[in-house]
Design an enzyme around this catalytic site. Structure first.
Site, mmCIF file in Angstrom:
data_model
loop_
_atom_site.group_PDB
_atom_site.id
_atom_site.type_symbol
_atom_site.label_atom_id
_atom_site.label_comp_id
_atom_site.label_asym_id
_atom_site.label_seq_id
_atom_site.Cartn_x
_atom_site.Cartn_y
_atom_site.Cartn_z
ATOM 1 N N CYS A 130 6.145 11.218 -26.096
ATOM 2 C CA CYS A 130 5.865 11.225 -27.102
ATOM 3 C C CYS A 130 4.960 10.478 -27.435
ATOM 4 C CB CYS A 130 6.911 12.117 -28.309
ATOM 5 S SG CYS A 130 5.589 11.980 -29.551
ATOM 6 N N CYS B 67 -1.046 18.737 -24.146
ATOM 7 C CA CYS B 67 -1.992 18.830 -24.889
ATOM 8 C C CYS B 67 -2.978 18.933 -23.933
ATOM 9 C CB CYS B 67 -2.851 17.848 -25.546
ATOM 10 S SG CYS B 67 -4.433 18.796 -26.463
ATOM 11 N N CYS C 222 -6.639 17.360 -24.915
ATOM 12 C CA CYS C 222 -6.827 15.720 -25.188
ATOM 13 C C CYS C 222 -5.644 15.164 -23.817
ATOM 14 C CB CYS C 222 -6.947 15.185 -26.145
ATOM 15 S SG CYS C 222 -5.478 14.863 -27.125
ATOM 16 N N CYS D 88 -7.479 -5.825 6.863
ATOM 17 C CA CYS D 88 -8.476 -6.459 7.091
ATOM 18 C C CYS D 88 -9.753 -6.491 8.356
ATOM 19 C CB CYS D 88 -8.661 -8.195 6.596
ATOM 20 S SG CYS D 88 -8.072 -8.615 7.462
ATOM 21 N N HIS E 48 -10.677 -8.521 10.102
ATOM 22 C CA HIS E 48 -10.094 -9.722 10.770
ATOM 23 C C HIS E 48 -9.006 -9.126 11.945
ATOM 24 C CE1 HIS E 48 -11.185 -12.550 7.808
ATOM 25 N NE2 HIS E 48 -12.417 -13.134 8.592
ATOM 26 N N CYS F 176 8.544 -23.325 17.943
ATOM 27 C CA CYS F 176 7.168 -23.550 17.421
ATOM 28 C C CYS F 176 6.869 -24.165 19.595
ATOM 29 C CB CYS F 176 7.016 -24.635 16.814
ATOM 30 S SG CYS F 176 5.562 -24.905 16.306
ATOM 31 N N CYS G 72 5.509 -22.534 13.482
ATOM 32 C CA CYS G 72 6.118 -22.714 12.654
ATOM 33 C C CYS G 72 5.503 -22.924 11.351
ATOM 34 C CB CYS G 72 6.912 -23.922 12.358
ATOM 35 S SG CYS G 72 6.278 -25.465 12.505
ATOM 36 N N HIS H 238 -8.682 -18.397 14.782
ATOM 37 C CA HIS H 238 -7.889 -17.023 15.006
ATOM 38 C C HIS H 238 -7.079 -16.734 13.917
ATOM 39 C CE1 HIS H 238 -7.809 -18.677 19.999
ATOM 40 N NE2 HIS H 238 -8.699 -18.009 19.406
ATOM 41 N N CYS I 115 9.652 -9.207 -19.780
ATOM 42 C CA CYS I 115 11.239 -9.295 -20.708
ATOM 43 C C CYS I 115 10.987 -10.526 -21.794
ATOM 44 C CB CYS I 115 11.825 -10.389 -19.647
ATOM 45 S SG CYS I 115 11.019 -11.587 -18.471
ATOM 46 N N HIS J 93 13.043 -16.054 -15.817
ATOM 47 C CA HIS J 93 13.401 -14.587 -17.133
ATOM 48 C C HIS J 93 13.632 -15.036 -17.932
ATOM 49 C CE1 HIS J 93 14.729 -10.721 -17.575
ATOM 50 N NE2 HIS J 93 16.102 -11.269 -17.018
#
Length: 780
Positions: free
Chosen positions: A25, A41, A44, A152, A154, A174, A194, A217, A310, A734
């Site tokens: 409500c 309603c 509205c 996207c 790319h 890597c 990496c 790239h 919060c 927080h």
């Protein structure tokens, strides 16, 4: 008998731009979960309760909108013989509303007291539109917890090099270093690089980013995040955004990686973001590991987190604990305002929240809300969702209108301004008045010893908490020496020397300056600033401020005013004195962050001289101004007076709801600057304004208001509630509230309000360590 209203009223389904209040409500927190359901309603889309308060009927009578869709929701009783479906999206339950609830609908004409056929052609489309429309709270939750990841150009136009098999798992590393985790595969050429170092100790040397920069790239996937179901972290370096690759299986197969064979071995980006937020969570267990028991009843109602809200919930809990707010907004015997759109009316929403928090009707256990997975037998309450009030508070505000975490104290200041500007017809009073008091500043020339006293009305104070690091302990972060509240207040009221030229003797030796209370408020609001600056970046630290639960006296901080032995600076020479005196608390806070004094004074002058946060935002936006380090130059009084008297500017402020006397005074105080005049009006809500030369001196004396607060002694205060914060910045982390409540004993106990969870507080020392905003009540 057929309903005549159905044929005579034009009905249209809700558009995407329209708000549909189909959850609770607009005038109370009764919802579709009530036995009678909720009426929406059809004209509205206002939501009205059907129960005792009958707000649906009130809406029908006042707006002549008779047709309504009744929605009632009941929890399904489901016995699951199969294991639950795997959750594939974090922070959003895999279950849908249809899985958990049965929804019952019916269309009614409130005027004819008849039920209509909702499958009729005219009604079916409207009913379907209402049930599918997004609501306020749903939109807020989606924005808060669900990242809308898209593809996207790319990815869609990706052209892969000649295929080859890439070493993965334990054999992969890597291409530029020996790292075997946090590896990103370039989907275009197959390079392994990496990633960046990440939260939680995951290493990274950014070789993946370096490859993308050198080769151009764009698209890479994190190997350890790939699951057999097809989800993975995909990043576009050209867009600098996390993306979705709908052809991920094919793109990986190109490099010999079969999706169905993959096992997720590392946390995704979203998981790490969530883990970083969760580490700021306040403990909900006792020292021996038991869950804190939930509390229920009047004044013990939680507020649901709408997504990074919060900060709002903690401030509202503290405010509605105060007698002034309870007597102003918890008045069920007084009719609500009759307005076309209750959801857009601040008075209605503040009273709705007062009824919701203080009546106790909504503070009841809900088996769907448990303390933790380890203790399903301890149910919490569902909590109220103040989404309509949050929308009103944030409307038009650059920060509070977003879903980002905000500064709780800045929110308090903004809310005080909104409430102060609201109408408070007799016998109702402004509930923020108990916050107000007068601070008096004493300046004394070091040469001629003459003095000047200046008074400013405030509704809170900033205290800078002294920072003294304790010796480092292995395995622990920075620790700081505890300080007492008295130490902070002593520093706040301490005498200091400022560089000013005396208007009386012309000496440049400077002045001593000290600020003390001329009056004390009924409720003293204190913002504890625990900030250090590292590499010009403010960082919040946790310094324990020792504040006892017992009353304490502030008599020593009362200003004695002008003494018979003191000689004031001549009034006629006041014009030669500095025309602008910066708010000392705000100035000290800005300078503590490393900003030069000239910049701080300019920022405070430009933003109304009241809010350090607003001044800091101004500084960041004007760092490149060529005259940023020049001393503040104030326009002459005559020029300011002419500008201030501009009828067009007075009319402009009048259109914003300000009276002509207040507008005239504000423009004079700000040298005719309309923008700064608005800020001045917000920070001086009780100023009667300038009534011009037509008003005689006797009339002016009659209009003089009594200073805010009281100078009566003893000034005894007691800690009533605090807003606590965990995190390295006031804009992250927080917030929770701790409030002293009389429960089942005569001695108040501390209660923790952690969003919808309300429990008897456990670790009080942890509470004091993270305190950010204090509310002290006068107990004389």
């Amino acid at each position: 008998m057929a309903c005549p209203h159905l044929d005579s009223i034009s009905l249209r389904p809700p558009t995407p731009a329209q708000s549909v209040y189909r959850e609770d409500c607009t005038q109370c927190f009764d919802s579709i979960d009530e036995p009678e359901g909720l009426n929406v309603c059809l004209q509205c889309f206002n939501g009205g309760c059907v129960g005792v308060r009958a707000h649906s009927q009130l809406h029908h009578v006042t707006r002549s909108h008779p047709l309504a869709l009744n929605i009632r929701r009941t929890r399904k009783r489901v016995v699951k013989d199969e294991p639950p479906a795997k959750i594939t999206k974090l922070a959003i339950a895999a279950e849908t509303e249809a899985d958990r609830y049965d929804i019952t609908t019916s269309v009614r004409c409130l005027d004819c007291s008849t039920e209509l056929d909702q499958t009729s052609p005219k009604l079916a489309l409207i009913v379907d539109g209402i049930l599918k429309a997004n609501t306020f709270s749903r939109q807020e939750e989606v924005k808060a917890w669900e990242q809308e990841l898209t593809s996207c150009e790319h990815i869609l136009l990706l052209q892969q090099h000649e295929s080859r098999k890439i070493q993965s798992g334990d054999l992969g590393h890597c291409s530029k270093c020996d790292l075997k985790e946090n590896l990103w595969l370039c989907l275009e050429c197959g390079n392994l690089g990496c990633g960046r170092a990440q939260f939680g100790g995951v290493g990274g040397n950014s070789h993946g980013l370096a490859h993308a920069t050198e080769s151009k790239h764009a698209v890479a996937v994190k190997l350890g995040s790939i699951t057999p179901e097809g989800s993975a972290d995909v990043y576009c370096y050209q867009c600098d955004e996390e993306r979705v690759d709908s052809d991920l299986a094919a793109h990986l197969a190109h490099w010999g990686i079969i999706l169905s064979d993959q096992v997720k071995t590392e946390k995704s980006l979203t998981e790490m973001q969530i883990e970083q937020n969760l580490r700021w969570e306040f403990s909900m267990t006792t020292e021996d590991g038991k869950e804190l028991m939930p509390l229920f009843g009047p004044g013990l109602t939680g507020l649901k987190n709408l997504g990074n809200s919060c900060y709002l919930a903690s401030i509202l809990q503290c405010l509605y604990d105060l007698p002034a707010f309870q007597s102003r907004y918890n008045i069920p015997e007084v009719d609500l305002p009759i307005v076309d759109d209750p959801a857009q009316d601040l008075e209605t929403q503040l009273r709705k929240l007062g009824d919701g928090l203080l009546s106790g009707r909504y503070s009841k256990p809900d088996s769907d809300v448990i303390a933790s997975e380890d203790s399903p037998e301890i149910p919490h309450q569902r909590g109220l969702a103040p989404s309509m009030l949050k929308h009103l508070i944030g409307r038009g505000h650059a920060e509070f209108s977003t879903m980002r975490q905000q500064d709780a104290f800045e929110l308090l200041q903004h809310l005080v301004k909104l409430i102060t500007r609201s109408q408070h017809p007799a016998p109702l009073t402004d509930p923020t008045q108990p916050f107000r008091f007068v601070l008096e500043q004493r300046l004394q020339c070091l040469s001629c010893k003459k003095v000047r006293y200046n008074s400013t009305e405030q509704d809170s104070i900033f205290i800078d908490v002294p920072l003294e690091k304790l010796p480092a302990v292995e395995g622990e972060g920075d620790r700081y020496k505890p300080v007492t509240l008295k130490q902070c207040l002593d520093n706040f009221t301490a005498q200091e020397v400022v560089e000013l030229t005396c208007a009386s003797c012309g000496s440049k030796d400077g002045f001593t300056k000290r600020s003390l209370f001329k009056t004390f408020p009924t409720t003293l609001v204190v913002n504890a600033r625990k900030m250090t600056v590292e590499n010009w970046v403010p960082r919040k630290v946790d310094v324990p401020v020792l504040v006892g639960d017992e009353p304490f006296v502030l008599d020593e901080y009362l200003s004695s005013g002008l003494q018979p032995s003191e000689e004031p600076l001549p009034e006629e020479e006041a014009a030669a004195a500095p025309a602008f005196v910066p708010n000392e608390a705000a100035l000290d806070g800005l300078m503590a962050m490393g900003f030069p004094r000239n910049r701080c004074e300019k920022a405070l002058h430009a933003t109304g001289n009241s809010d350090a946060n607003a001044a800091m935002e101004w500084l960041f936006g004007h760092m490149e101004d060529p005259d940023i380090d020049e001393p503040l130059a104030i326009a002459s009084a005559s020029a300011g007076g002419n500008a201030a008297a501009d009828p067009e500017k007075i009319e402009m402020l009048g259109a914003m709801g300000f009276g002509a006397p207040q507008a005239r005074k504000a423009l004079k105080e700000t040298s005719g600057d309309v923008e700064r005049a608005v800020e001045w009006l917000f920070s001086h809500p009780d100023d009667q304004g300038d009534f011009g030369e037509a008003a005689g001196s006797s009339e002016g004396e009659k209009k003089e208001t009594v200073p805010a607060g009281s100078a009566n002694l003893p000034a005894k205060f007691q800690l009533q509630s605090i807003v606590c914060h965990k995190g390295t910045s006031i804009h992250t982390g927080h917030y929770v509230a701790f409030i002293r409540k009389l429960l089942d004993t005569t001695v108040p106990k501390w209660v923790l309000f952690n969003d919808e969870k309300v429990v008897e507080a456990g670790d009080v020392e942890e509470m004091k360590k993270t305190a950010y905003v204090y509310f002290f009540n006068r107990v004389n």
